[in-house]
Design an enzyme around this catalytic site. Structure first.
Site, short mmCIF file in Angstrom:
data_model
loop_
_atom_site.label_atom_id
_atom_site.label_comp_id
_atom_site.label_asym_id
_atom_site.label_seq_id
_atom_site.Cartn_x
_atom_site.Cartn_y
_atom_site.Cartn_z
N SER A 1 0.84 -1.18 0.00
CA SER A 1 0.00 0.00 0.00
C SER A 1 0.89 1.24 0.00
O SER A 1 2.02 1.21 0.48
CB SER A 1 -0.89 -0.01 1.25
OG SER A 1 -1.81 1.06 1.21
N ASP A 2 0.36 2.32 -0.56
CA ASP A 2 1.08 3.59 -0.53
C ASP A 2 0.06 4.71 -0.37
O ASP A 2 -1.03 4.66 -0.94
CB ASP A 2 1.90 3.79 -1.80
CG ASP A 2 2.85 4.98 -1.68
OD1 ASP A 2 3.79 4.89 -0.87
OD2 ASP A 2 2.64 6.00 -2.36
N THR A 3 0.44 5.70 0.42
CA THR A 3 -0.45 6.84 0.68
C THR A 3 0.23 8.13 0.27
O THR A 3 1.42 8.32 0.55
CB THR A 3 -0.80 6.91 2.19
OG1 THR A 3 -1.45 5.70 2.57
CG2 THR A 3 -1.71 8.09 2.49
#
Length: 200
Positions: free
Chosen positions: A80-82
């Site tokens: 995941s990446d934000t």
């Protein structure tokens, strides 16, 4: 059918969020030789949506290769990446305290987007989802920004703040996924993991 997943993330918040779903995860972290920061470089003219999805896919590629190289038992791999975006401007993790103060000064008194992309690889199957939320900050005085930066909380956080921390006192309104703003949207993640074969 596996009863655990590999989490390719150093974020303790993502681990905590998976625990909320009662998902057993094993960390699949980069070796010292891997330059994971290089994956997060923004390409010229890249939109926030394209950026966060591309970085997540690159992280997943690296994690799947890591799994194979280490000869670990097969199981779904989650990445995941934000990123935080104001218009087309991307706010990643601050380089230092000065950079954190600059980001907070620009975000204060505005409504910005928080985009979190999630990708899961299960065997040959790759699944992905994107969560987009909106966060409205109240105006912040220079003294408030300095005090928040001095707390150390902004470091290592996209947009230089943690929604679950002290920054909450400056957040007037949230529209979207609270867990997505934290770094792992549980609604989308639950759907991906079920599609990958987990019973949750």
């Amino acid at each position: 059918m596996t009863d655990f997943i590999y989490l390719a993330s150093q974020s303790p918040r993502r681990r905590q969020l998976l625990q909320q779903l009662s998902v057993d995860c094993q960390l699949l972290l980069p070796d010292a030789a891997e330059d994971s920061e290089a994956l997060e470089v923004v390409l010229s003219g890249e939109s926030p949506t394209a950026y966060v999805q591309r970085v997540t896919q690159l992280k997943l590629d690296a994690a799947v290769a890591r799994l194979k190289n280490r000869g670990l038992p097969p199981a779904p791999v989650l990445c995941s990446d934000t990123t935080v975006a104001l218009g087309r401007c991307i706010y990643g993790k601050p380089a230092d305290e000065t950079d954190a103060a600059r980001m907070l000064g620009e975000l204060a008194g505005t409504t910005h987007r928080v985009l979190t992309a999630v990708a899961v690889q299960s065997g040959r199957k790759r699944l992905q989802a994107l969560s987009v939320s909106r966060v409205t900050f109240t105006p912040m005085t220079p003294a408030q920004i300095r005090a928040y930066v001095a707390s150390g909380e902004p470091m290592g956080k996209a947009g230089a703040y943690a929604v679950q921390g002290r920054a909450a006192m400056f957040i007037r309104h949230i529209s979207g996924s609270y867990s997505g703003i934290m770094g792992l949207p549980l609604h989308e993640t639950g759907g991906l993991l079920r599609a990958a074969g987990l019973k949750i």
